[in-house]
Every structure is written in structure tokens, then in C-alpha cells.
Write a protein that holds these residues in place. Structure first.
Motif, PDB file in Angstrom:
ATOM      1  N   VAL A  67     -43.374  37.796  55.038  1.00  0.00           N
ATOM      2  CA  VAL A  67     -44.267  38.044  56.173  1.00  0.00           C
ATOM      3  C   VAL A  67     -45.244  39.175  55.853  1.00  0.00           C
ATOM      4  CG1 VAL A  67     -44.309  38.755  58.602  1.00  0.00           C
ATOM      5  CG2 VAL A  67     -42.647  37.066  57.830  1.00  0.00           C
ATOM      6  N   ALA A  68     -44.797  40.146  55.061  1.00  0.00           N
ATOM      7  CA  ALA A  68     -45.707  41.226  54.665  1.00  0.00           C
ATOM      8  C   ALA A  68     -46.838  40.680  53.804  1.00  0.00           C
ATOM      9  CB  ALA A  68     -44.940  42.306  53.906  1.00  0.00           C
ATOM     10  N   ASP A  70     -47.915  37.419  53.902  1.00  0.00           N
ATOM     11  CA  ASP A  70     -48.703  36.536  54.774  1.00  0.00           C
ATOM     12  C   ASP A  70     -47.930  36.362  56.073  1.00  0.00           C
ATOM     13  OD1 ASP A  70     -49.864  34.331  56.135  1.00  0.00           O
ATOM     14  OD2 ASP A  70     -50.724  33.617  54.266  1.00  0.00           O
ATOM     15  N   GLY A  71     -48.426  36.944  57.126  1.00  0.00           N
ATOM     16  CA  GLY A  71     -47.735  36.911  58.412  1.00  0.00           C
ATOM     17  C   GLY A  71     -47.393  35.522  58.905  1.00  0.00           C
ATOM     18  N   SER A  72     -48.178  34.540  58.522  1.00  0.00           N
ATOM     19  CA  SER A  72     -47.928  33.174  58.968  1.00  0.00           C
ATOM     20  C   SER A  72     -46.670  32.573  58.346  1.00  0.00           C
ATOM     21  CB  SER A  72     -49.128  32.284  58.654  1.00  0.00           C
ATOM     22  OG  SER A  72     -50.245  32.733  59.378  1.00  0.00           O
ATOM     23  N   LEU A  74     -43.883  33.543  58.686  1.00  0.00           N
ATOM     24  CA  LEU A  74     -42.811  33.701  59.664  1.00  0.00           C
ATOM     25  C   LEU A  74     -42.303  32.353  60.164  1.00  0.00           C
ATOM     26  CD1 LEU A  74     -41.172  35.795  61.255  1.00  0.00           C
ATOM     27  CD2 LEU A  74     -42.951  35.733  63.001  1.00  0.00           C
ATOM     28  N   LYS A  89     -43.890  42.332  63.599  1.00  0.00           N
ATOM     29  CA  LYS A  89     -44.959  43.325  63.430  1.00  0.00           C
ATOM     30  C   LYS A  89     -45.860  42.995  62.249  1.00  0.00           C
ATOM     31  CE  LYS A  89     -42.711  46.967  60.736  1.00  0.00           C
ATOM     32  NZ  LYS A  89     -42.249  48.338  60.746  1.00  0.00           N
ATOM     33  N   TYR A  90     -45.382  42.165  61.316  1.00  0.00           N
ATOM     34  CA  TYR A  90     -46.194  41.758  60.168  1.00  0.00           C
ATOM     35  C   TYR A  90     -46.914  40.433  60.419  1.00  0.00           C
ATOM     36  CZ  TYR A  90     -43.640  45.299  57.580  1.00  0.00           C
ATOM     37  OH  TYR A  90     -43.100  46.479  57.149  1.00  0.00           O
ATOM     38  N   ALA A  91     -46.559  39.767  61.480  1.00  0.00           N
ATOM     39  CA  ALA A  91     -47.119  38.447  61.754  1.00  0.00           C
ATOM     40  C   ALA A  91     -48.572  38.555  62.206  1.00  0.00           C
ATOM     41  CB  ALA A  91     -46.293  37.737  62.824  1.00  0.00           C
ATOM     42  N   ALA A  92     -49.294  37.496  61.973  1.00  0.00           N
ATOM     43  CA  ALA A  92     -50.674  37.420  62.430  1.00  0.00           C
ATOM     44  C   ALA A  92     -50.701  37.531  63.951  1.00  0.00           C
ATOM     45  CB  ALA A  92     -51.290  36.100  61.980  1.00  0.00           C
ATOM     46  N   ARG A  96     -48.042  36.450  67.056  1.00  0.00           N
ATOM     47  CA  ARG A  96     -47.412  37.395  67.991  1.00  0.00           C
ATOM     48  C   ARG A  96     -47.717  37.014  69.444  1.00  0.00           C
ATOM     49  NH1 ARG A  96     -49.439  41.370  64.299  1.00  0.00           N
ATOM     50  NH2 ARG A  96     -51.004  41.921  65.836  1.00  0.00           N
TER      51      ARG A  96
END
Length: 103
Positions: A67-68, A70-72, A74, A89-92, A96
Motif C-alpha cells: 500500500v505504501a 501504491d495505495g490502490s 489495498l 492511511k496509505y490508500a488513495a 479512503r
């Protein structure tokens, strides 16, 4: 397109995923369960999480690394970690704000 023997060779696969994390897709199945190989893959391309063994999709450190990058990524984490505030918190931003992802 590599020969089966190369797709089973841990060192070859580590080198491949360091260059292109998505190469995990073509690695031998046993290497999808290798934490070091998967961490190298997701650090280069978060979407490689899609090809990680289920047990590693449940691994907090592996998911956070993906996720760090690429937030997607997740979306490929285990359900319990998708709801983990640390991963979110790292997601796009769009993820969120997505009710299905957050719930």
C-alpha cells in the motif's frame, strides 16, 4: 516466458521481482508464499500483492509495503487488513472515501 526451472529458482525470481514486481505472477507457486520474495515484489509494484499467497495478504507488514508503494493495492489485502486504519492511511483518497473499502 522463462523456463519452469527458472521460475522455481528463488534467486532468479528475487532478481526479476526487484526489476518488476509484477513478475511474481509468473513465479512458481511456492515462491508466492516466500515472504522475502513477496516483500521485494510489492516494494517495487504494490499490485504484486494480487499474486501473493493468502497468508501473506494477511501479513500486516507485506500489506503496508504494498500500500505504501501504491495505495490502490489495498484491494488485494485480506479483509481484516483492508479495515485496518494503518493500511488506510496509505490508500488513495478515493479508496479512503469508498464505503465498501472502509467497511
Amino acid at each position: 516466458y522463462a523456463a519452469t526451472s527458472l521460475r522455481e529458482d528463488r534467486e532468479v525470481v528475487l532478481a526479476a521481482v526487484a526489476q518488476n514486481g509484477y513478475a511474481l505472477r509468473y513465479a512458481a507457486g511456492s515462491l508466492h508464499e516466500d515472504r522475502e520474495v513477496v516483500l521485494a515484489a510489492v516494494a517495487q509494484n504494490g499490485y504484486a500483492l494480487e499474486y501473493a499467497a493468502t497468508s501473506l495478504r494477511e501479513d500486516r507488514e507485506v500489506v503496508l509495503a504494498a500500500v505504501a508503494e501504491d495505495g490502490s493495492a489495498l484491494e488485494y489485502a485480506a479483509g481484516s487488513l483492508r479495515q485496518n486504519g494503518h493500511a488506510l492511511k496509505y490508500a488513495a483518497g478515493s479508496l479512503r472515501e469508498d464505503r465498501e473499502v472502509v467497511l
